[in-house]
Design a protein around this motif. Structure first.
Motif, mmCIF file in Angstrom:
data_model
loop_
_atom_site.group_PDB
_atom_site.id
_atom_site.type_symbol
_atom_site.label_atom_id
_atom_site.label_comp_id
_atom_site.label_asym_id
_atom_site.label_seq_id
_atom_site.Cartn_x
_atom_site.Cartn_y
_atom_site.Cartn_z
ATOM 1 N N TYR A 59 1.021 -1.193 -0.054
ATOM 2 C CA TYR A 59 -0.162 0.034 -0.187
ATOM 3 C C TYR A 59 0.862 1.123 -0.323
ATOM 4 O O TYR A 59 2.177 1.215 0.360
ATOM 5 C CB TYR A 59 -0.874 0.004 1.200
ATOM 6 N N SER A 116 -20.355 -8.527 -0.151
ATOM 7 C CA SER A 116 -19.017 -8.503 0.676
ATOM 8 C C SER A 116 -18.737 -9.695 1.553
ATOM 9 O O SER A 116 -17.550 -10.358 1.621
ATOM 10 C CB SER A 116 -19.004 -7.318 1.563
ATOM 11 N N SER A 120 -15.434 -11.963 0.719
ATOM 12 C CA SER A 120 -14.423 -12.522 1.820
ATOM 13 C C SER A 120 -14.589 -13.849 2.286
ATOM 14 O O SER A 120 -13.370 -14.357 2.611
ATOM 15 C CB SER A 120 -15.099 -11.385 3.047
ATOM 16 N N LYS A 150 -5.904 -6.948 -1.684
ATOM 17 C CA LYS A 150 -5.761 -5.348 -1.624
ATOM 18 C C LYS A 150 -6.966 -4.858 -2.482
ATOM 19 O O LYS A 150 -7.596 -3.867 -1.830
ATOM 20 C CB LYS A 150 -4.517 -4.947 -2.568
ATOM 21 N N TYR A 153 -9.828 -4.551 0.221
ATOM 22 C CA TYR A 153 -9.708 -3.542 1.267
ATOM 23 C C TYR A 153 -9.941 -2.016 0.458
ATOM 24 O O TYR A 153 -10.657 -1.389 1.001
ATOM 25 C CB TYR A 153 -8.340 -3.596 1.689
ATOM 26 N N GLN A 156 -13.570 -1.690 -0.162
ATOM 27 C CA GLN A 156 -14.371 -1.593 1.067
ATOM 28 C C GLN A 156 -14.322 0.021 1.640
ATOM 29 O O GLN A 156 -15.212 0.488 1.921
ATOM 30 C CB GLN A 156 -13.945 -2.335 2.083
ATOM 31 N N ILE A 191 -11.503 -0.713 9.260
ATOM 32 C CA ILE A 191 -10.874 -1.112 7.993
ATOM 33 C C ILE A 191 -9.726 -0.510 7.589
ATOM 34 O O ILE A 191 -8.491 -1.334 7.244
ATOM 35 C CB ILE A 191 -11.911 -0.884 6.698
ATOM 36 N N TYR A 195 -5.915 -2.333 7.389
ATOM 37 C CA TYR A 195 -5.205 -2.090 6.240
ATOM 38 C C TYR A 195 -3.897 -1.495 6.292
ATOM 39 O O TYR A 195 -2.635 -2.005 5.814
ATOM 40 C CB TYR A 195 -5.856 -1.339 5.020
ATOM 41 N N SER A 200 -4.162 -7.442 7.673
ATOM 42 C CA SER A 200 -5.496 -7.539 6.526
ATOM 43 C C SER A 200 -6.026 -9.041 6.843
ATOM 44 O O SER A 200 -7.161 -9.123 6.425
ATOM 45 C CB SER A 200 -4.776 -7.461 5.386
ATOM 46 N N GLY A 203 -8.643 -8.833 9.749
ATOM 47 C CA GLY A 203 -9.386 -7.915 9.358
ATOM 48 C C GLY A 203 -10.298 -8.506 8.412
ATOM 49 O O GLY A 203 -11.694 -8.213 8.567
ATOM 50 N N LEU A 204 -9.790 -9.404 7.461
ATOM 51 C CA LEU A 204 -10.732 -10.301 6.805
ATOM 52 C C LEU A 204 -11.705 -10.900 7.613
ATOM 53 O O LEU A 204 -12.981 -11.237 7.082
ATOM 54 C CB LEU A 204 -10.177 -11.127 5.753
#
Length: 358
Positions: A59, A116, A120, A150, A153, A156, A191, A195, A200, A203-204
């Motif tokens: 990122y 989503s 996911s 990526k 995210y 999202q 989120i 990220y 990540s 978070g997923l």
């Protein structure tokens, strides 16, 4: 491309003009020739693996351009769902203004949560995170991401950013704006934190659990607006909501509180993307715990309000039933008089004789 039939034209760049034509304006921007520069995620790196050459992503600040592009795309998709699905259903249901706003909100979020959650889940299965839970914290920091992770995210972040101007475009009532701003900002905060802190994978899993739970709630609310007798789906959602909160807290303590705490690479390293320090871990855990506690508090208040409304309805029905006494009829032994009125033998009242006019 026109999304709405316009019965009235407004002056250019007026408030009504922007609200009515915002989807067409965004569509013209998103289809410009320069838009191709923002479609592809940036910061790709090619590495060799046993499967061959693999492209991974990091990122950076240029991700903002990609998020901006898909920000425009989500505004267009929002207008399409609103125009061709929700507005047609609203015309048949004839809902009030307050229920209409909530129906549109639940309809939009149902589509988003469904897409989503399936997306996911597909990522979790293909990346192997479900079969190997320890991979959620092993080999941290997870700086290099596959394209699908990526891209997930970025979309999202673009969706929840687009929800802010939609409060204006959809003319949401002032009473509803603070409530919607709360969960929009919470989604953006969590989120973005997952990220940017290279968490990540955790978070997923958390987003999947949250989206499945919220999908059940909005489906139950849509059925409730179509027929208010549909109450059992809220009970099913209540069970899934409590289960989601328990799994979320357990997973966060397992991954962040124990997994990252025992990792070898402790310390703060901006270049390597390592944020595995005691302060950051405690801040992340505190943020998640406070959010889950706040959600549970709102859930308990919601259930108590439903219980009070149910008890109030039951009491009102019992009170209405007791206020209807039986009317007793007084009859004499011959059965020709009833409440002091002369009755014929068949129970009908005798007709009075009319006097002739002089």
């Amino acid at each position: 491309m026109a999304f709405r039939r316009r019965n009235k034209s407004y002056p250019f760049f007026s408030q009504e003009f922007l609200i009515q034509n915002h989807a067409d304006i965004v569509f013209s921007l998103a289809t410009a020739k320069t838009a191709i520069l923002f479609i592809q995620p940036q910061y790709n790196i090619s590495t060799l693996s046993p499967e061959g050459e693999v492209t991974l992503y990091q990122y950076g600040w240029r991700d903002g351009a990609t998020i901006l592009f898909y920000f425009f795309i989500t505004i267009i998709l929002h207008a399409v769902v609103q125009e061709y699905v929700l507005d047609k259903v609203n015309r048949r249901l004839h809902l009030s203004k307050s229920k209409n706003t909530k129906f549109n909100e639940s309809g939009q979020l149902c589509v988003f949560h469904l897409v989503s959650s399936v997306w996911s889940l597909y990522i979790l299965i293909t990346e192997g995170y479900l079969l190997h839970p320890s991979s959620l914290w092993e080999n941290y920091p997870h700086v290099h991401l596959r394209f699908q992770v990526k891209f997930f995210y970025l979309t999202q972040l673009a969706y929840w950013l687009h929800a802010l101007p939609e409060l204006y475009f959809q003319k949401v009532r002032k009473e509803e704006i603070p409530r919607q701003l709360q969960y929009i900002c919470l989604y953006l905060l969590h989120i973005a934190a997952a990220y940017l802190l290279n968490m990540s994978r955790v978070g997923l899993v958390l987003l999947f659990l949250q989206y499945v739970s919220e999908l059940g709630f909005h489906i139950a609310r849509l059925f409730y607006f179509t027929d208010e007798s549909h109450q059992k789906m809220f009970d099913l959602w209540a069970v899934s909501f409590v289960f989601t909160r328990m799994v979320t807290l357990t997973l966060m303590f397992l991954a962040v509180g124990f997994g990252l705490a025992r990792a070898e690479n402790q310390g703060l390293d901006w270049e390597m993307g390592n944020f595995n320090t005691v302060l950051i871990r405690m801040t992340v855990l505190l943020l998640v715990c406070l959010t889950q506690s706040w959600l549970l508090w709102k859930f308990i208040r919601f259930q108590l309000r439903r219980w009070r409304e149910f008890r109030h309805e039951q009491a009102a029905r019992k009170k209405a039933a007791t206020k209807q006494p039986l009317r007793l009829l007084k009859r004499d032994s011959l059965g020709n008089h009833e409440n002091g009125v002369l009755k014929a033998e068949n129970g009908a009242s005798p007709r009075t004789k009319k006097l002739k006019a002089p």
